[in-house]
Motif scaffolding. Sequence first.
Motif, PDB file in Angstrom:
ATOM      1  N   UNK A 149     -33.029  33.126  28.886  1.00 58.39           N
ATOM      2  CA  UNK A 149     -32.663  32.103  29.194  1.00 58.39           C
ATOM      3  C   UNK A 149     -31.069  32.123  29.222  1.00 58.39           C
ATOM      4  N   UNK A 150     -30.426  31.846  30.251  1.00 56.54           N
ATOM      5  CA  UNK A 150     -29.217  31.940  30.496  1.00 56.54           C
ATOM      6  C   UNK A 150     -28.580  30.437  30.451  1.00 56.54           C
ATOM      7  N   UNK A 151     -27.606  30.545  29.528  1.00 59.99           N
ATOM      8  CA  UNK A 151     -27.088  28.987  29.239  1.00 59.99           C
ATOM      9  C   UNK A 151     -25.581  29.032  29.474  1.00 59.99           C
ATOM     10  N   UNK A 200     -25.801  25.299  16.573  1.00 55.11           N
ATOM     11  CA  UNK A 200     -26.314  24.645  15.499  1.00 55.11           C
ATOM     12  C   UNK A 200     -27.617  24.212  15.730  1.00 55.11           C
ATOM     13  N   UNK A 201     -27.947  23.502  17.087  1.00 57.91           N
ATOM     14  CA  UNK A 201     -29.451  23.068  17.334  1.00 57.91           C
ATOM     15  C   UNK A 201     -30.299  24.202  17.637  1.00 57.91           C
ATOM     16  N   UNK A 202     -30.090  25.204  18.135  1.00 62.68           N
ATOM     17  CA  UNK A 202     -30.895  26.575  18.169  1.00 62.68           C
ATOM     18  C   UNK A 202     -31.154  26.982  17.018  1.00 62.68           C
ATOM     19  N   UNK A 203     -30.185  27.139  16.197  1.00 65.42           N
ATOM     20  CA  UNK A 203     -30.260  27.674  14.750  1.00 65.42           C
ATOM     21  C   UNK A 203     -31.254  26.853  13.821  1.00 65.42           C
ATOM     22  N   UNK A 249     -36.259  34.312  18.605  1.00 63.17           N
ATOM     23  CA  UNK A 249     -35.622  35.101  19.695  1.00 63.17           C
ATOM     24  C   UNK A 249     -34.066  35.255  19.292  1.00 63.17           C
ATOM     25  N   UNK A 250     -33.617  36.282  19.846  1.00 58.97           N
ATOM     26  CA  UNK A 250     -32.096  36.740  19.458  1.00 58.97           C
ATOM     27  C   UNK A 250     -31.382  35.949  20.376  1.00 58.97           C
ATOM     28  N   UNK A 284     -34.461  36.582  25.192  1.00 61.07           N
ATOM     29  CA  UNK A 284     -33.233  36.478  24.606  1.00 61.07           C
ATOM     30  C   UNK A 284     -32.473  35.006  25.251  1.00 61.07           C
ATOM     31  N   UNK A 285     -31.795  34.614  24.371  1.00 58.18           N
ATOM     32  CA  UNK A 285     -30.910  33.237  24.827  1.00 58.18           C
ATOM     33  C   UNK A 285     -29.460  33.758  24.856  1.00 58.18           C
TER      34      UNK A 285
END
Length: 528
Positions: free
Chosen positions: A248-250, A263-266, A277-278, A335-336
Amino acid sequence: MTKLTFCGAAGTVTGSCSLLDTGKHRFLIDCGLFQGSKTTQELNYQDFPFDPESIDFLILTHAHIDHSGLLPKLVKKGFTGQIYATEATCDLLRFMLPDSAYIQESGVKRHNRNLRRRGLPAVQPIYTMADADATLQLVDPHGYESWFSPRDGIHARFWNAGHLLGSASVEIKIAQPGESEELSLLFSGDIGPEEKAFHPEPDAPVGYDYIVCESTYGNRDRDDYTLEKRREALRDVLTTALKRGGNVVIPSFAVERSQELLHDIGYLLTQGQIPQSDVYLDSPLAKKATEVFIKHAGALQDVEVDEARLFRHPRFHLVHSLDESKAINNIKGGAIIISASGMCNAGRIKHHLINNIYRPECTVLFVGYQSPGTLGHIISSGAKEVRIHGKSYKVRADIRELGNYSAHADQGELLDWIKERCPITGGLFLNHGEDDAREMLRELLVNRGLDGDRIYLPGFDESFELIAGTKPLSQGTPKPRLDVAHTAHDWHNDYAEFMLSLTTTIEKSSDHERYRLLKRLKETLGGV
C-alpha cells in the motif's frame, strides 16, 4: 492611519502575506511561497511589492510553506527584524526552511544543466541554505494567549488555530495617535476542523474592528469527519488492500498528515483491526517533523497511544538514508509505505510509484487534495498510464482515496468560527480562498445576519485604510502582480487535463470512432 495590503492569498490559496503599515511601523503577517500552477509560481521569482529592508518585524501564523516559504528570500533581500511565532512553529521551521532551500538549490542545479546544453545563461535559486540558516537566527518563540509587544504601540498574542502543530490565529492591537481606543484586528491564519487529532478546537476572543479570515473551504462541507469514522474508513481500505497481497503506497504531506496516519495506523495495528504489517515512513522531512511532534507530545490531544510509545510502534520504520529508502523497493507485498510529496510531484514517492503502480495486487491510497496538473491528480483522475522520471508506466494498481484527513475547517465550521468572533465593527476580509469559495461564504454570512457591506473580498495587492469602528477605505490595486483568473488555467495543467481526457475518450471509443477522432486531431494539429 493604518493601511493593510494583501500581498498574497487574495483569491488564491497560496502565498499568504499581509502587510500592515501604521505610519510609524511596517510589519508582515506571514510570507508564504506561491505554489500551484506555473503562472502562480513565477511570483516567487519577482520582487516583493514592498521593500524588505523597511519591514520592522514579522508575525507567522504557522510553518506550512505557503505561509512561511518566502522568509529566506525576505532575509536575502534585506529583512533583519524578528520573526515571532509559537514555539512548535519555530521548531518545525528549523527543518522545513532548510528542506525548502534544498529543493530550490537542487531544482535550479538540474535546470542549469539543461540551460548549459542549450548555450543559455545560468539562473539563481530563489534562496539558498545559507539564507534559510540566516532566517532561523531571527525566530523568536512565544506561547499562546500571552501578550508581547514587537514595537511601541503594538501588541500581539497567539490563539490556537487547530490546523497544524503550533498553528495560531494572531490578535493585534495598535495604538492610534490622538485616540483613546486601540485598533483591534484578528488574522485567522488557517483554521482547523472541530474534530482533528492532536489539537483542540480553534479559539480566539470576540469583538474586533477587523478580522481577516481564510476561506479555503468556504464553498463546501466535508464528509463525516469524526475520528471514529475516519479510522473506520482507513481500516477498511487497508484491510482490503493488504489482503490483495501487494504493498500500500500512500502519498502524504510530510508535516501533520504523516503523523496523523502513523497515529491511526498504530492504533489499528495495536487493536488488531488490520493485518500486521511493516509501516515505512520514507521522507527525511517527515521523520524530522515526527521528532518535533514527539517533543511536543505532552501538548497533543486525542492521542490514544501512550506518550512514550507515540509514533514508536515496533512495526514502524522511520526511514532517513537513501540506502534505506532503496531497500524498500525489494519488498513486494505486505508493506504500508508513506512517502512525500503528497501530490507526487517530487521526492521519494515517485520511486515507490515506479515500483508498485504497475502491479495489480498493489494499492495507491490518496489522503489529501490533488491539485490539477500534478501527477497525483492525473493518477487519481483515472489515468491508465503515467510518465514518471521520463518513462511510461501502466496504472494497474488499485487507486483509492480518503477525504477525511483535511486540516482545514469546512464551510459550516468557518461560518461558526466567524460568528463566534462577532461583533465586527469595521469589516471582515475573506482571503486565502478561491473566488467561488469566498463569494459563497460571504452570501451565507449575510444570510446569518452579517452586514454584506462590511464583508470584503480583497484583490491581489489591494490596500485598505483601516479606521477603528468604521468601514475600511479601499486604495485599489494600481499594479497587481497576478491576474487570479489565470491561476486556474495554466497551460501545463490544461495540457495534462487534455491528455487525460483524450486518452479516456479514445479508450472508450470503437475502432471506427477512434479512427475518425484521430483523423480530426491530425487535421487540427496540421493547421497549427
